[in-house]
Design an enzyme around this catalytic site. Sequence first.
Site, PDB file in Angstrom:
ATOM      1  N   ASP A 296       0.743  -1.327  -0.021  1.00 37.12           N
ATOM      2  CA  ASP A 296       0.017  -0.076   0.201  1.00 37.12           C
ATOM      3  C   ASP A 296       0.895   1.300  -0.040  1.00 37.12           C
ATOM      4  O   ASP A 296       2.084   0.876   0.361  1.00 37.12           O
ATOM      5  CB  ASP A 296      -0.905   0.082   1.179  1.00 37.12           C
ATOM      6  N   HIS A 297       0.415   2.362  -0.467  1.00 32.23           N
ATOM      7  CA  HIS A 297       1.025   3.714  -0.440  1.00 32.23           C
ATOM      8  C   HIS A 297       0.756   4.328   0.927  1.00 32.23           C
ATOM      9  O   HIS A 297      -0.448   4.573   1.244  1.00 32.23           O
ATOM     10  CB  HIS A 297       0.738   4.675  -1.574  1.00 32.23           C
ATOM     11  N   PHE A 471      -5.220   4.674   0.495  1.00 35.64           N
ATOM     12  CA  PHE A 471      -6.234   3.645   0.104  1.00 35.64           C
ATOM     13  C   PHE A 471      -5.713   2.795  -1.211  1.00 35.64           C
ATOM     14  O   PHE A 471      -6.695   2.823  -2.251  1.00 35.64           O
ATOM     15  CB  PHE A 471      -7.449   4.288  -0.086  1.00 35.64           C
ATOM     16  N   HIS A 472      -4.559   2.310  -1.302  1.00 37.29           N
ATOM     17  CA  HIS A 472      -4.089   1.722  -2.645  1.00 37.29           C
ATOM     18  C   HIS A 472      -3.839   0.267  -2.307  1.00 37.29           C
ATOM     19  O   HIS A 472      -2.627   0.055  -2.796  1.00 37.29           O
ATOM     20  CB  HIS A 472      -2.877   2.319  -3.155  1.00 37.29           C
ATOM     21  N   PRO A 473      -4.308  -0.555  -1.568  1.00 35.65           N
ATOM     22  CA  PRO A 473      -3.892  -1.924  -1.102  1.00 35.65           C
ATOM     23  C   PRO A 473      -3.995  -2.889  -2.375  1.00 35.65           C
ATOM     24  O   PRO A 473      -4.960  -2.809  -3.380  1.00 35.65           O
ATOM     25  CB  PRO A 473      -4.938  -2.245  -0.406  1.00 35.65           C
TER      26      PRO A 473
END
Length: 549
Positions: A296-297, A471-473
């Site tokens: 994730d980021h 919110f980038h999983p």
Amino acid sequence: MQAADVLYDYVIVGAGPAGCLLANRLSQNPQHRVLLLEAGGQDNYPWIHIPVGYLYCIGNPRTDWCFKTEPEPGLNGRSLSYPRGKVLGGCSSINGMIYMRGQARDYDLWAEQGNAGWAWKDVLPLFKRSESHYAGDSAEHGAGGEWRVEEQRLSWGILDAFREAAAQTGIESIADFNGGDNEGCSYFQVNQKRGVRWNASKAFLRPVAQRKNLTVLTGVEASRIELDNGRASAVLAQYQGREQRFRARREIILCCGAIGSPTLLQRSGIGPRPLLKKLGIGVRHELPGVGNNLQDHLQLRLIYRIGNGRTLNQMVSSLWGKMNMGLQYMVSRSGPLAMAPSQLGAFARSGPEQTSANLEYHVQPLSLERFGEPLHEFPAFTASVCDLRPQSRGSVAIRDAQLGSAPLIRPNYLSHETDLQVAADAIRLTRRIVAAPALASFEPVEYLPGASLHSEAQLREAASAIGTTIFHPVGTCKMGQDREAVVDERLRVHGIAGLRIADASIMPTIVSGNTCSPTLMIGEKAAEMILADAAAAQRAASAVEPALA
């Protein structure tokens, strides 16, 4: 006849970006009977469509699964909210609407890892195929697709100044982030149509709603995949108050995302043997990598108070300001209500040792303590910066075999030394940008994490204190051929016939940017491969028939 009594050719689980696109593409052939299952509801909630409405969709059980991480050691034991879309359109109905592909090197790396057909030259035509770009057809963009991309309808002096300051710091202004090398600074292009959110449901489902061979069901929560002699044969799901079976003749395609796809597999007895035995589920098919490789980021939200200039903080602090914003949106579909959560972007290198941009900025003319809380009363802007290529790896696992139990999400942020170093360097770079002459007239003063923090240890601690998900999983059902891989380069689950995964969970490594449109590309690639396999099977069957005659 009830939907559960029908034998479908394709059953798609999850109506997020990839699921919506797949339903469209697979049902183009009227001979294919296609079923799309979505656990959430219809995308008829008004706040989905007004861009600023993400504030009312994230954290809302009507549109969000409302997941939370386990306490994160790298974030001082904090547990983070982990939004995921639970509605037609999935995360495209609640996200930041930013159109971003990543970097060419992201996809070339996938191909170098043994995933043939996933290099930049292979995926660029797929991005273009689904794209409806405001500037028309070009070498890098498409105009004949469904996924609308437009320029933003806004203007903020503080953002223009930040862009100029970035240029003064060596981050040049560019026109487009999506040509394969996104290094530079520009306003984000967004998935909107005339100031209204353009989600995957509008793009891919609504135009084909009348197809008789496509069935879309909402309120259907998949509990497990049923296997028959090593083949995925049906989806068992809770629907209309009872468990029902949805059968697939050709394939089942999981599009449940980086959290939903691995947990559905685990509940089905597909995954790591120790986990399945511990929970008493039984091992139907051992795949050690299911749920691992979570990436994730992590964003660091640096906030700067300003002495001169206007930001959204002041505008929302008065009734007149709110009324003016509403009127502006009603009349011209512009102004703050048309804003994506982040407006200005920048891609930069955290240090000279980086061979390409490894940081992404989301710059906003507003500030708040944490998401979901009111904006600050003082004028300020936020420069959020994230590490695009984190080395830390986490995991997702079911807590037990019960369908309603929240998953165990452990991103493991900042557990790798490199990520801590990049975080400290990112804070230093942000301070250099803000200190540039272009921003001097705004008199910026660092509010968070605090200008008194300077040492390496202090900056690393600051990253732990303020870091949060952007919110980038991805990555929990990775593509590849190694022991941890879950799918092959054609997205087929290793060892199980008739089962594919097409969502962000298949990414071996995270892309260098926002993840929604890359997920759409994955759906486009999956559709292409599935249809090719169906055509090949049909040709083979046709060749056999004359021989039998």
